[in-house]
Design a protein around this motif. Structure first.
Motif, PDB file in Angstrom:
ATOM      1  N   GLU A   1      67.012 -15.229 -21.895  1.00  0.00           N
ATOM      2  CA  GLU A   1      67.360 -16.574 -22.345  1.00  0.00           C
ATOM      3  C   GLU A   1      67.202 -16.732 -23.849  1.00  0.00           C
ATOM      4  OE1 GLU A   1      65.037 -19.325 -20.139  1.00  0.00           O
ATOM      5  OE2 GLU A   1      66.028 -18.891 -18.223  1.00  0.00           O
ATOM      6  N   THR A   2      66.350 -15.905 -24.434  1.00  0.00           N
ATOM      7  CA  THR A   2      66.121 -15.957 -25.884  1.00  0.00           C
ATOM      8  C   THR A   2      66.023 -14.539 -26.415  1.00  0.00           C
ATOM      9  OG1 THR A   2      63.700 -15.943 -25.708  1.00  0.00           O
ATOM     10  CG2 THR A   2      64.825 -18.106 -25.642  1.00  0.00           C
ATOM     11  N   LEU A   3      66.161 -14.424 -27.724  1.00  0.00           N
ATOM     12  CA  LEU A   3      65.976 -13.124 -28.361  1.00  0.00           C
ATOM     13  C   LEU A   3      64.557 -12.629 -28.146  1.00  0.00           C
ATOM     14  CD1 LEU A   3      66.837 -10.817 -30.235  1.00  0.00           C
ATOM     15  CD2 LEU A   3      66.340 -12.301 -32.184  1.00  0.00           C
ATOM     16  N   GLY A   4      63.598 -13.542 -28.167  1.00  0.00           N
ATOM     17  CA  GLY A   4      62.210 -13.152 -27.975  1.00  0.00           C
ATOM     18  C   GLY A   4      61.954 -12.540 -26.611  1.00  0.00           C
ATOM     19  N   SER A   5      62.494 -13.171 -25.579  1.00  0.00           N
ATOM     20  CA  SER A   5      62.282 -12.632 -24.227  1.00  0.00           C
ATOM     21  C   SER A   5      62.981 -11.294 -24.060  1.00  0.00           C
ATOM     22  CB  SER A   5      62.788 -13.630 -23.179  1.00  0.00           C
ATOM     23  OG  SER A   5      64.191 -13.817 -23.283  1.00  0.00           O
ATOM     24  N   PHE A   6      64.136 -11.145 -24.675  1.00  0.00           N
ATOM     25  CA  PHE A   6      64.850  -9.873 -24.605  1.00  0.00           C
ATOM     26  C   PHE A   6      64.048  -8.777 -25.299  1.00  0.00           C
ATOM     27  CE2 PHE A   6      67.857  -6.749 -26.259  1.00  0.00           C
ATOM     28  CZ  PHE A   6      68.606  -6.444 -25.124  1.00  0.00           C
ATOM     29  N   ALA A   7      63.561  -9.065 -26.515  1.00  0.00           N
ATOM     30  CA  ALA A   7      62.811  -8.075 -27.273  1.00  0.00           C
ATOM     31  C   ALA A   7      61.519  -7.688 -26.567  1.00  0.00           C
ATOM     32  CB  ALA A   7      62.510  -8.607 -28.675  1.00  0.00           C
ATOM     33  N   ARG A   8      60.899  -8.660 -25.917  1.00  0.00           N
ATOM     34  CA  ARG A   8      59.621  -8.412 -25.256  1.00  0.00           C
ATOM     35  C   ARG A   8      59.763  -7.397 -24.122  1.00  0.00           C
ATOM     36  NH1 ARG A   8      58.659 -13.266 -24.180  1.00  0.00           N
ATOM     37  NH2 ARG A   8      59.478 -13.273 -22.045  1.00  0.00           N
ATOM     38  N   ASP A   9      60.939  -7.390 -23.480  1.00  0.00           N
ATOM     39  CA  ASP A   9      61.120  -6.517 -22.311  1.00  0.00           C
ATOM     40  C   ASP A   9      61.986  -5.300 -22.603  1.00  0.00           C
ATOM     41  OD1 ASP A   9      59.603  -8.247 -20.738  1.00  0.00           O
ATOM     42  OD2 ASP A   9      61.341  -9.480 -20.220  1.00  0.00           O
ATOM     43  N   LEU A  10      62.182  -4.979 -23.865  1.00  0.00           N
ATOM     44  CA  LEU A  10      63.069  -3.876 -24.219  1.00  0.00           C
ATOM     45  C   LEU A  10      62.608  -2.535 -23.660  1.00  0.00           C
ATOM     46  CD1 LEU A  10      64.364  -4.242 -27.900  1.00  0.00           C
ATOM     47  CD2 LEU A  10      65.692  -3.871 -25.826  1.00  0.00           C
ATOM     48  N   ASP A  11      61.309  -2.347 -23.531  1.00  0.00           N
ATOM     49  CA  ASP A  11      60.831  -1.060 -23.063  1.00  0.00           C
ATOM     50  C   ASP A  11      61.271  -0.753 -21.631  1.00  0.00           C
ATOM     51  OD1 ASP A  11      59.276  -3.074 -22.021  1.00  0.00           O
ATOM     52  OD2 ASP A  11      57.388  -1.958 -22.159  1.00  0.00           O
ATOM     53  N   ARG A  12      61.749  -1.762 -20.909  1.00  0.00           N
ATOM     54  CA  ARG A  12      62.172  -1.553 -19.520  1.00  0.00           C
ATOM     55  C   ARG A  12      63.460  -0.739 -19.407  1.00  0.00           C
ATOM     56  NH1 ARG A  12      61.211  -7.466 -16.583  1.00  0.00           N
ATOM     57  NH2 ARG A  12      58.995  -7.692 -17.156  1.00  0.00           N
ATOM     58  N   ILE A  13      64.262  -0.690 -20.484  1.00  0.00           N
ATOM     59  CA  ILE A  13      65.543   0.003 -20.386  1.00  0.00           C
ATOM     60  C   ILE A  13      65.418   1.487 -20.710  1.00  0.00           C
ATOM     61  CG2 ILE A  13      66.672  -2.126 -21.103  1.00  0.00           C
ATOM     62  CD1 ILE A  13      67.334  -0.798 -23.761  1.00  0.00           C
ATOM     63  N   ALA A  14      64.201   1.949 -21.072  1.00  0.00           N
ATOM     64  CA  ALA A  14      64.021   3.330 -21.517  1.00  0.00           C
ATOM     65  C   ALA A  14      63.674   4.245 -20.353  1.00  0.00           C
ATOM     66  CB  ALA A  14      62.924   3.397 -22.567  1.00  0.00           C
ATOM     67  N   LEU A  15      64.329   5.402 -20.314  1.00  0.00           N
ATOM     68  CA  LEU A  15      64.018   6.460 -19.361  1.00  0.00           C
ATOM     69  C   LEU A  15      63.581   7.706 -20.117  1.00  0.00           C
ATOM     70  CD1 LEU A  15      67.066   6.209 -16.909  1.00  0.00           C
ATOM     71  CD2 LEU A  15      64.745   5.324 -16.534  1.00  0.00           C
ATOM     72  N   ASP A  16      62.630   8.424 -19.549  1.00  0.00           N
ATOM     73  CA  ASP A  16      62.187   9.704 -20.116  1.00  0.00           C
ATOM     74  C   ASP A  16      61.773   9.567 -21.578  1.00  0.00           C
ATOM     75  OD1 ASP A  16      62.920  10.908 -17.653  1.00  0.00           O
ATOM     76  OD2 ASP A  16      64.990  11.091 -18.363  1.00  0.00           O
ATOM     77  N   GLU A  17      61.005   8.534 -21.883  1.00  0.00           N
ATOM     78  CA  GLU A  17      60.609   8.306 -23.266  1.00  0.00           C
ATOM     79  C   GLU A  17      59.585   9.350 -23.700  1.00  0.00           C
ATOM     80  OE1 GLU A  17      59.501   4.572 -26.231  1.00  0.00           O
ATOM     81  OE2 GLU A  17      59.935   4.257 -24.095  1.00  0.00           O
ATOM     82  N   VAL A  18      59.773   9.864 -24.912  1.00  0.00           N
ATOM     83  CA  VAL A  18      58.887  10.875 -25.470  1.00  0.00           C
ATOM     84  C   VAL A  18      58.335  10.348 -26.794  1.00  0.00           C
ATOM     85  CG1 VAL A  18      60.094  12.779 -24.374  1.00  0.00           C
ATOM     86  CG2 VAL A  18      60.775  12.054 -26.671  1.00  0.00           C
ATOM     87  N   PRO A  19      57.146  10.783 -27.188  1.00  0.00           N
ATOM     88  CA  PRO A  19      56.606  10.335 -28.482  1.00  0.00           C
ATOM     89  C   PRO A  19      57.379  10.938 -29.646  1.00  0.00           C
ATOM     90  CG  PRO A  19      55.176  11.984 -27.481  1.00  0.00           C
ATOM     91  CD  PRO A  19      56.200  11.660 -26.447  1.00  0.00           C
TER      92      PRO A  19
END
Length: 372
Positions: free
Chosen positions: A202-220
């Motif tokens: 609903e807002t840019l803030g809510s989108f940014a807050r949950d961005l980590d959900r779209i990541a698969l196989d994240e590496v440092p």
């Protein structure tokens, strides 16, 4: 680029720019960018060289615009001054021509006798040098006006060549970015999760807050800590700040970021190495690129027409992020005095928001902006 550098040199040599050093530096940047482009070897080097080439073109064209507008304004000022004094000078010249070398002795008679004639003679002798001085000043003004007009005529072709050249460089840059395969990747984007997040945000803030959900196989991925560079990072785009952090627009809408006026098709780059956390359309922000320079910090760049790269990629410092939209003004618009078409340069706006954790902060705390 050599033709544009030559045109910049013409403007500098005639003093049309208030600060000729800016044009000289722009011309030097064009030369260096051309050399780097010719020496580029490999996909990443080519992208870097083309990025520097586009930036050099933008700086050079901006310097030329200012110089040529200054020349046009000065020429207009001189022309108006000459027109205003035309009748005055014509009258004085007519009076002098009537009392020239061939005038008879009777023409010097004065109704008040010898004393009056002597006074008239002294007055005439004082007026004549003054008129000669005026004529000399007018001649200098006329010569300057003619020189300025010639500069504008000669530079118009060079300017058109520069405008064409920067467009060619932008096209080449877009192709080079599309062909780039050597960037590290921090994660792979899950398109289904991304679609769900976009639909539910609903807002840019809510989108940014949950961005980590779209990541698969994240590496440092090791990125520099930016604490010592905070406040001195270069702006992502050349432009002028229109609205400040939390400043309301004409409709009363407040946004926690900066609105920057840019030129049409201006290049947007990342000020530091950063991961692309998201790239695509979002809410009413248009095309957006969200960069993560370090954990817990996001740079939101909204209002792009073209966005480069792929979500999950790690961009090196200074890498192209995208291009602004709009139509590049032609030489006639650039050469127009700063009046009827003087605002043709900055027709686009880039929205810049910086988020630390879940909280937006003033981007001026991060970027070295023009505070004037």
């Amino acid at each position: 680029m050599r033709r544009l550098a030559l045109a910049l040199g013409i403007v500098v040599a005639t003093g049309a720019l208030a600060d000729g050093r800016a044009a000289q530096q722009a011309a030097q940047a064009l030369t260096e960018a051309a050399q780097k482009l010719e020496a580029a070897d490999g996909a990443r080097d080519r992208v870097k060289a083309l990025t520097e080439t586009v930036q050099a073109y933008e700086a050079g064209l901006a310097a030329m615009r200012e110089g040529l507008r200054a020349a046009a304004v000065r020429e207009t000022e001189l022309s108006r001054r000459l027109e205003a004094r035309e009748a005055e000078v014509a009258g004085l010249l007519a009076a002098l021509s009537g009392l020239g070398a061939g005038a008879s002795a009777g023409s010097l008679l004065h109704p008040q006798g010898p004393v009056g004639a002597a006074r008239a003679g002294m007055l005439l002798s004082s007026v004549t040098p003054g008129l000669a001085s005026q004529a000399q000043a007018l001649r200098a003004d006329l010569d300057e006006a003619r020189a300025l007009r010639q500069i504008q005529q000669d530079a118009a072709d060079q300017l058109n060549a520069g405008l064409s050249g920067v467009q060619t460089a932008r096209t080449a840059l877009s192709q080079a970015v599309a062909n780039r395969t050597d960037l590290p990747r921090k994660f792979t984007e899950d398109p289904v999760r991304t679609a769900i997040l976009i639909a539910s945000a609903e807002t840019l803030g809510s989108f940014a807050r949950d961005l980590d959900r779209i990541a698969l196989d994240e590496v440092p991925v090791d990125l520099d800590v930016l604490d010592d560079r905070k406040g001195v990072l270069p702006m992502p785009v050349q432009g002028v700040v229109l609205r400040e952090f939390d400043q309301a627009d004409a409709a009363g809408v407040q946004r926690p970021g900066l609105v920057v006026a840019t030129g049409a098709r201006a290049l947007v780059t990342t000020p530091v190495a950063a991961t692309i956390r998201y790239r695509g359309p979002l809410l009413d922000y248009g095309l957006v690129s969200i960069l993560e320079p370090q954990a817990g910090v996001l740079f939101v760049l909204a209002g792009l027409e073209t966005a480069f790269g792929e979500t999950g990629q790690v961009l090196p410092e200074g890498a192209p992020v995208g291009l602004m939209g709009g139509t590049v003004p032609d030489a006639d618009s650039v050469l127009s005095p700063s009046g009827e078409r003087g605002g043709a340069d900055r027709t686009e706006t880039l929205y810049i928001e910086v988020r630390e954790g879940d909280v937006p902060v003033d981007p001026r705390a991060w970027f070295a902006t023009d505070k004037g």
